[in-house]
Scaffold this motif. Structure first.
Motif, PDB file in Angstrom:
ATOM      1  N   ARG A 159      36.171  57.099  48.009  1.00 20.45           N
ATOM      2  CA  ARG A 159      37.091  56.222  47.286  1.00 20.45           C
ATOM      3  C   ARG A 159      37.590  55.059  48.141  1.00 20.45           C
ATOM      4  NH1 ARG A 159      42.478  56.150  46.916  1.00 20.45           N
ATOM      5  NH2 ARG A 159      42.694  58.195  47.892  1.00 20.45           N
ATOM      6  N   ARG A 160      37.931  55.334  49.385  1.00 20.07           N
ATOM      7  CA  ARG A 160      38.467  54.260  50.229  1.00 20.07           C
ATOM      8  C   ARG A 160      37.398  53.211  50.543  1.00 20.07           C
ATOM      9  NH1 ARG A 160      41.522  58.659  51.173  1.00 20.07           N
ATOM     10  NH2 ARG A 160      43.776  58.335  51.397  1.00 20.07           N
ATOM     11  N   LEU A 161      36.160  53.645  50.635  1.00 16.22           N
ATOM     12  CA  LEU A 161      35.065  52.700  50.832  1.00 16.22           C
ATOM     13  C   LEU A 161      34.930  51.795  49.607  1.00 16.22           C
ATOM     14  CD1 LEU A 161      32.591  51.653  52.385  1.00 16.22           C
ATOM     15  CD2 LEU A 161      31.295  53.589  51.480  1.00 16.22           C
ATOM     16  N   GLU A 162      35.008  52.388  48.423  1.00 13.14           N
ATOM     17  CA  GLU A 162      34.949  51.600  47.189  1.00 13.14           C
ATOM     18  C   GLU A 162      36.116  50.615  47.108  1.00 13.14           C
ATOM     19  OE1 GLU A 162      34.149  53.875  43.562  1.00 13.14           O
ATOM     20  OE2 GLU A 162      33.496  55.541  44.840  1.00 13.14           O
ATOM     21  N   ASP A 163      37.305  51.063  47.502  1.00 13.09           N
ATOM     22  CA  ASP A 163      38.479  50.184  47.473  1.00 13.09           C
ATOM     23  C   ASP A 163      38.305  49.005  48.435  1.00 13.09           C
ATOM     24  OD1 ASP A 163      39.662  51.858  45.636  1.00 13.09           O
ATOM     25  OD2 ASP A 163      40.999  52.840  47.076  1.00 13.09           O
ATOM     26  N   ALA A 164      37.748  49.280  49.608  1.00 13.06           N
ATOM     27  CA  ALA A 164      37.536  48.208  50.586  1.00 13.06           C
ATOM     28  C   ALA A 164      36.566  47.167  50.035  1.00 13.06           C
ATOM     29  CB  ALA A 164      37.015  48.793  51.899  1.00 13.06           C
ATOM     30  N   TYR A 165      35.509  47.619  49.363  1.00 18.40           N
ATOM     31  CA  TYR A 165      34.531  46.695  48.787  1.00 18.40           C
ATOM     32  C   TYR A 165      35.169  45.887  47.662  1.00 18.40           C
ATOM     33  CZ  TYR A 165      29.709  45.231  47.804  1.00 18.40           C
ATOM     34  OH  TYR A 165      28.552  44.505  47.657  1.00 18.40           O
ATOM     35  N   ALA A 166      35.944  46.567  46.822  1.00 23.79           N
ATOM     36  CA  ALA A 166      36.580  45.884  45.697  1.00 23.79           C
ATOM     37  C   ALA A 166      37.616  44.868  46.161  1.00 23.79           C
ATOM     38  CB  ALA A 166      37.233  46.906  44.765  1.00 23.79           C
ATOM     39  N   SER A 167      38.199  45.081  47.327  1.00 24.43           N
ATOM     40  CA  SER A 167      39.259  44.181  47.811  1.00 24.43           C
ATOM     41  C   SER A 167      38.738  42.774  48.104  1.00 24.43           C
ATOM     42  CB  SER A 167      39.918  44.762  49.068  1.00 24.43           C
ATOM     43  OG  SER A 167      39.044  44.698  50.187  1.00 24.43           O
ATOM     44  N   VAL A 168      37.437  42.634  48.312  1.00 28.30           N
ATOM     45  CA  VAL A 168      36.862  41.299  48.570  1.00 28.30           C
ATOM     46  C   VAL A 168      35.919  40.891  47.444  1.00 28.30           C
ATOM     47  CG1 VAL A 168      37.120  41.341  51.078  1.00 28.30           C
ATOM     48  CG2 VAL A 168      35.090  42.367  50.051  1.00 28.30           C
ATOM     49  N   GLN A 169      36.148  41.437  46.259  1.00 26.05           N
ATOM     50  CA  GLN A 169      35.239  41.188  45.139  1.00 26.05           C
ATOM     51  C   GLN A 169      35.062  39.703  44.844  1.00 26.05           C
ATOM     52  OE1 GLN A 169      36.292  43.092  41.438  1.00 26.05           O
ATOM     53  NE2 GLN A 169      34.857  41.879  40.239  1.00 26.05           N
ATOM     54  N   GLN A 170      36.167  38.973  44.660  1.00 24.92           N
ATOM     55  CA  GLN A 170      36.051  37.576  44.261  1.00 24.92           C
ATOM     56  C   GLN A 170      35.407  36.729  45.351  1.00 24.92           C
ATOM     57  OE1 GLN A 170      36.517  37.026  41.170  1.00 24.92           O
ATOM     58  NE2 GLN A 170      37.389  39.050  40.815  1.00 24.92           N
TER      59      GLN A 170
END
Length: 239
Positions: A159-170
């Motif tokens: 989950r934390r890996l997914e959150d890190a990736y999503a944090s730079v989505q834009q």
């Protein structure tokens, strides 16, 4: 494409409240224009032009611009208005190196795939990429490409890996948009772009993390930055 008031056309099932609002439609249309390269980095967004193009009034347009500003796709300056966000060379370096590190960790943890159902999201994103390539819808193709790579991140079940990736989505979307433009103009057409992702998915399905990492290493995510650093590339871009 004109954004329609959802209250005017409830659709066959009459679900007016489920229709996207004018603001969301306008934000989606401008987002696609940015990611398709129709609105360039640093380009000022002219409200009169956008209201005419989208068929909406100023209030929903301004709200849509606020949505895109919150996403980081545009910036607004006092007395200067809104413009498409610009990434510096350092921004690009940090975004791409972070992306590489996160995707490498996801593949090391998630391949061979322990939960086959997780592959369905990647397959669906790839199918959407194929539809976008057929329609030459570059903005939506970039967004589907992000969903594809995000699905690879999710293979790790971290989950934390997914959150890190999503944090730079834009920011990733902006990089991916620039990369699609560069690759289409110098390396490949849209269907070849999709084919590279199909090859990557096939390697994931085969379950060999070493082969997947080798493919990612030559996947071409840095094509636009490589072109910028090549002597004469700016002249080629301007020709």
């Amino acid at each position: 494409m004109t954004a329609q008031d959802p209250g005017q056309d409830p659709g066959q099932d009459g679900q007016q409240l489920r229709s996207p609002s004018l603001v969301h439609l306008a934000a989606a249309a401008i987002r696609r224009m940015i990611l398709a390269g129709e609105l360039a980095e640093g380009e000022r967004l002219i409200e009169d032009r956008l209201t005419e193009q989208l068929g909406i009034s100023r209030p929903p347009l301004r709200e849509a611009l606020r949505v895109l500003e919150q996403e980081g796709l545009i910036v607004t300056r006092p007395r200067r208005g809104s413009m498409v966000a610009t990434l510096t060379d350092q921004d690009v370096f940090e975004i791409l190196t972070l992306r590489t590190a996160l995707e490498r960790l996801a593949i090391e943890l998630g391949v061979p795939v322990k939960a086959p159902a997780r592959l369905e999201v990647a397959r669906e994103a790839l199918a959407e990429m194929e539809r976008c390539a057929d329609a030459e819808d570059r903005g939506s193709l970039v967004q589907a490409g992000y969903r594809f790579h995000s699905a690879l991140i999710a293979l790790a079940g971290h989950r934390r890996l997914e959150d890190a990736y999503a944090s730079v989505q834009q920011q990733l979307l902006l990089c991916m948009a620039r990369n699609l433009y560069a690759r289409e103009h110098y390396y490949e057409d849209l269907h070849e772009h999709v084919a590279r992702h199909r090859t990557l998915l096939e390697l994931v399905e085969a379950g060999d993390p070493t082969a997947v990492l080798a493919e990612l290493a030559v996947h071409g995510e840095r094509s636009f930055s490589d072109l910028q650093s090549t002597p004469g590339s700016r002249a080629a871009n301007d020709s």
